[in-house]
Scaffold this active site. Structure first.
Site, mmCIF file in Angstrom:
data_model
loop_
_atom_site.group_PDB
_atom_site.id
_atom_site.type_symbol
_atom_site.label_atom_id
_atom_site.label_comp_id
_atom_site.label_asym_id
_atom_site.label_seq_id
_atom_site.Cartn_x
_atom_site.Cartn_y
_atom_site.Cartn_z
ATOM 1 N N TYR A 140 -63.309 6.147 45.752
ATOM 2 C CA TYR A 140 -62.009 6.672 45.322
ATOM 3 C C TYR A 140 -61.683 7.957 46.078
ATOM 4 C CZ TYR A 140 -58.423 8.896 42.481
ATOM 5 O OH TYR A 140 -57.269 9.527 42.066
ATOM 6 N N SER B 1 -55.206 13.146 45.828
ATOM 7 C CA SER B 1 -56.010 13.688 44.734
ATOM 8 C C SER B 1 -56.899 14.804 45.256
ATOM 9 C CB SER B 1 -56.885 12.598 44.116
ATOM 10 O OG SER B 1 -57.828 13.155 43.201
#
Length: 269
Positions: free
Chosen positions: A156, A143
């Site tokens: 995250y 990501s």
């Protein structure tokens, strides 16, 4: 450069919806047999039946929760033992919204298990099998959050920074006949937003939200171009190359026998 001309089976995690399901569709239409892994048996079965009917490829399903050690071991064993598998799409992952101090530690631990531990263990099983045959491909879905602490997704983002670093390092260690790719999506319209507790994709600026078909098609295009790191929304690949070059410039000075002179200002005589 394309490694998808090999007639190998692709094992895809998180395959029941979103990015994983879209990879399954695209690879099936390229003639690849599939092994689809996810927790939702019903969705997996429906997708498998659809792809078999539309493309004629062989599609197996493995119902597995990759945060469960026994389930994870089952998928690892399939990667280790099935010589038809040449492609691993390490896609399964989860996000968690909110400030770190407000997040539930059990959910944080589960996220680390899925985003880091399962990715690592499955890549290890695949890499060992692929190295023995000197062919294969490992695609790890990371990501852009892993590049941007300013987005404040503390754990995250850290898990995704791991995935990118991990992929870059594997490239240095494995045969060039084993293709490595880290895909760094930005905001993408998938169910991850609903599951993260962030209010869903509809709460995002539509100018920042990519459709999943566009994301996967771009990721595959990057794969065919031989990219190690693919950022589908980045218009100029040279910008990431410059970022990486700036990082590499630090290397000679990251470990030296003495501390830098700037830390010696005001030292007692």
């Amino acid at each position: 450069m394309s490694k998808f001309n090999i007639p190998g089976t692709a094992l895809i995690t998180g395959a029941s919806t979103g990015i994983g399901a879209t990879y399954a569709d695209r690879l099936a239409r390229r003639g690849h047999d599939l092994i689809l892994v996810a927790r939702d048996t019903g969705r997996l079965g429906a997708l498998a039946a659809k792809l078999r009917g539309e493309t004629g490829v062989k599609v197996d399903v493995i119902t597995a929760d990759l945060t469960n050690k026994a389930d994870l071991a089952k998928v690892e064993a399939r990667l280790a033992d099935d010589a038809s598998i040449d492609i691993l799409i390490n896609n399964a992952g989860v996000a968690l919204s909110g400030a770190f101090v407000d997040q539930d530690l059990e959910r944080i631990e589960s996220m680390i298990q899925l985003n880091i531990v399962s990715v690592t263990r499955l890549a290890h099983a695949a890499a060992k099998a692929f190295a023995a045959r000197d062919r294969g491909a490992i695609v790890n879905i990371s990501s852009v959050v892993g590049l941007a602490p300013e987005l404040q997704m503390a754990v995250y983002g850290a898990t995704k920074a791991y995935v990118t670093y991990f992929t870059q390092t594997l490239r240095l260690q494995l045969s060039p006949n084993i293709h490595l790719q880290a895909v760094l999506p930005g905001a993408t319209r998938t169910e991850i937003w609903d599951r993260s507790g962030s209010g869903g994709a509809e709460s995002l600026d539509p100018n920042m939200l990519m459709e999943v078909d566009d994301l996967v098609d771009s990721a595959l295009a990057g794969f065919f171009q031989g990219e190690l790191v693919t950022i589908p929304s980045l218009p100029d690949a040279g910008e990431f190359a410059a970022y990486d070059a700036a990082r590499a410039k630090l290397l000679p000075n990251l470990s030296r026998s003495r501390s830098a002179a700037r830390y010696k200002v005001g030292e007692p005589a």
